[in-house]
Motif scaffolding. Structure first.
Motif, PDB file in Angstrom:
ATOM      1  N   ASN A 223       1.757  -5.123  -3.170  1.00  0.00           N
ATOM      2  CA  ASN A 223       1.694  -5.645  -1.501  1.00  0.00           C
ATOM      3  C   ASN A 223      -0.060  -5.621  -2.167  1.00  0.00           C
ATOM      4  O   ASN A 223       0.036  -7.401  -1.542  1.00  0.00           O
ATOM      5  CB  ASN A 223       1.679  -5.165  -0.339  1.00  0.00           C
ATOM      6  N   HIS A 227      -0.859 -10.049  -1.570  1.00  0.00           N
ATOM      7  CA  HIS A 227      -2.282 -10.266  -1.493  1.00  0.00           C
ATOM      8  C   HIS A 227      -3.002 -11.384  -2.259  1.00  0.00           C
ATOM      9  O   HIS A 227      -3.773 -12.605  -2.076  1.00  0.00           O
ATOM     10  CB  HIS A 227      -2.780  -9.432  -0.541  1.00  0.00           C
ATOM     11  N   ASP A 245      11.712  -7.511   3.477  1.00  0.00           N
ATOM     12  CA  ASP A 245      10.435  -7.636   2.332  1.00  0.00           C
ATOM     13  C   ASP A 245       9.510  -6.342   3.222  1.00  0.00           C
ATOM     14  O   ASP A 245       9.241  -5.610   3.618  1.00  0.00           O
ATOM     15  CB  ASP A 245      10.275  -8.444   3.962  1.00  0.00           C
ATOM     16  N   THR A 247       5.618  -6.653   3.061  1.00  0.00           N
ATOM     17  CA  THR A 247       5.217  -7.108   3.141  1.00  0.00           C
ATOM     18  C   THR A 247       4.254  -6.591   4.624  1.00  0.00           C
ATOM     19  O   THR A 247       3.123  -6.491   4.507  1.00  0.00           O
ATOM     20  CB  THR A 247       4.949  -8.296   3.235  1.00  0.00           C
ATOM     21  N   PRO A 248       4.887  -6.034   5.735  1.00  0.00           N
ATOM     22  CA  PRO A 248       4.878  -5.789   7.034  1.00  0.00           C
ATOM     23  C   PRO A 248       4.272  -4.311   6.929  1.00  0.00           C
ATOM     24  O   PRO A 248       3.972  -3.680   8.043  1.00  0.00           O
ATOM     25  CB  PRO A 248       5.789  -6.530   7.509  1.00  0.00           C
ATOM     26  N   HIS A 249       5.111  -3.592   6.064  1.00  0.00           N
ATOM     27  CA  HIS A 249       4.624  -1.937   5.718  1.00  0.00           C
ATOM     28  C   HIS A 249       3.647  -1.414   4.768  1.00  0.00           C
ATOM     29  O   HIS A 249       3.352  -2.137   3.870  1.00  0.00           O
ATOM     30  CB  HIS A 249       6.202  -1.600   5.142  1.00  0.00           C
ATOM     31  N   TYR A 254       7.479   1.648   3.877  1.00  0.00           N
ATOM     32  CA  TYR A 254       8.399   1.129   3.360  1.00  0.00           C
ATOM     33  C   TYR A 254       9.461   2.670   3.119  1.00  0.00           C
ATOM     34  O   TYR A 254      10.912   1.534   3.250  1.00  0.00           O
ATOM     35  CB  TYR A 254       8.069  -0.357   2.137  1.00  0.00           C
TER      36      TYR A 254
END
Length: 295
Positions: A223, A227, A245, A247-249, A254
């Motif tokens: 992640n 970024h 996905d 990326t939100p975690h 995750y």
């Protein structure tokens, strides 16, 4: 990487007796060596740099080798080449399993020894083969490299850390003799982030870590790299593989989401699968480190 801070390694498992003994033997043998071949993992060249190697090498010639070049992109390789030059070193890139880049390493080792025989000659002594040693963490591909240098399989090589136990000399050619040394792990790894990367890449003994902690850290690293350097990684590698996905975690969240999504809530199974898939290259060619001065 929040997990890194409170990560504790079990020192007994981390530093088995045979490695302590190997390090002692290695220091003895180093007195007889002309050239040091330092093998690192191209996915984690900083974490696989042994903190004591500069002290061991002293003023001997050193050949720096980044193995597993097949697991990073050509663009990534070029960044590490430039970084090495800025450190005053030439990096050689190999895929020891398939022999890629090995001839250049052999030539570099022999070239480093030319000076030695010029000195011997000036003192009226006969030339002798250059003595080189291969040093690196367990499982970075040292034995595979030696077998490729020899052109035949004399050194046992396996995809598990710690296969090489004894120190032994092997004759590569009339010009080159090689000391095959067991993987050496530092007594204490102060940098816990580096310890986690070694575990992710399977470059330390399996008993030394917790799969869930290590897999969560892998997700956090991916992640983070997506970024700061999205052009250096495949796009959303975890989503491509698992249809979920990352990326939100956080890594830990995750892992639990993935366990629910695919493994009937079995978090340990999800962790093991994540690590296996990364090690086998199923996410694509993904580094876990980029040069520190990357803009």
């Amino acid at each position: 990487m929040a997990l890194t801070q409170n990560y504790k390694l079990n020192v007994i498992q981390w530093y088995p007796g045979h490695i302590a003994k190997a390090e002692k033997n290695l220091k003895e043998q180093l007195k007889r060596v002309d050239v040091v071949l330092e093998v690192r993992d191209a996915r984690i060249p900083l974490a696989t740099h042994h903190p004591q190697i500069d002290e061991w090498v002293g003023n001997k010639a050193r050949v720096l080798i980044f193995n597993r070049v097949d697991m990073i992109t050509p663009q990534m390789r070029d960044l590490w080449i430039d970084w090495s030059k800025r450190q005053g070193e030439t990096a050689y890139f190999t895929n020891a399993q398939h022999g890629q880049g090995v001839v250049a390493v052999s030539k570099a080792a022999q070239a480093a020894g030319v000076e030695l025989n010029q000195r011997r000659s000036s003192r009226g002594m006969l030339p002798r083969p250059v003595r080189a040693v291969v040093i690196g963490f367990p499982n970075v591909g040292k034995s595979a490299l030696i077998n490729r240098l020899l052109g035949k399989r004399v050194v046992e090589s396996a995809a598990r850390p710690g296969v090489t136990r004894q120190l032994r000399w092997v004759r590569i050619s009339e010009q080159l003799e090689l000391l095959d040394a067991p993987g050496v792990i530092p007594l204490k790894l102060e940098d816990q982030g580096a310890a986690l990367k070694l575990a992710i890449c399977d470059d330390i003994g399996e008993a030394a870590y917790d799969n869930q902690l290590v897999a969560a850290e892998l997700v956090d690293i991916l992640n983070y790299l997506q970024h700061i350097a999205p052009n250096l990684l495949p796009q959303k590698p975890l989503e491509s593989r698992y249809e979920l996905d990352s990326t939100p975690h956080t890594g830990e969240a995750y892992l639990h989401a993935l366990a629910e999504h695919r493994y009937q809530g079995d978090v340990e199974r999800a962790a093991r699968q994540l690590l296996t898939d990364y090690r086998k290259g199923f996410f694509g060619t993904i580094p876990l480190e980029i040069p520190p001065d990357y803009q």
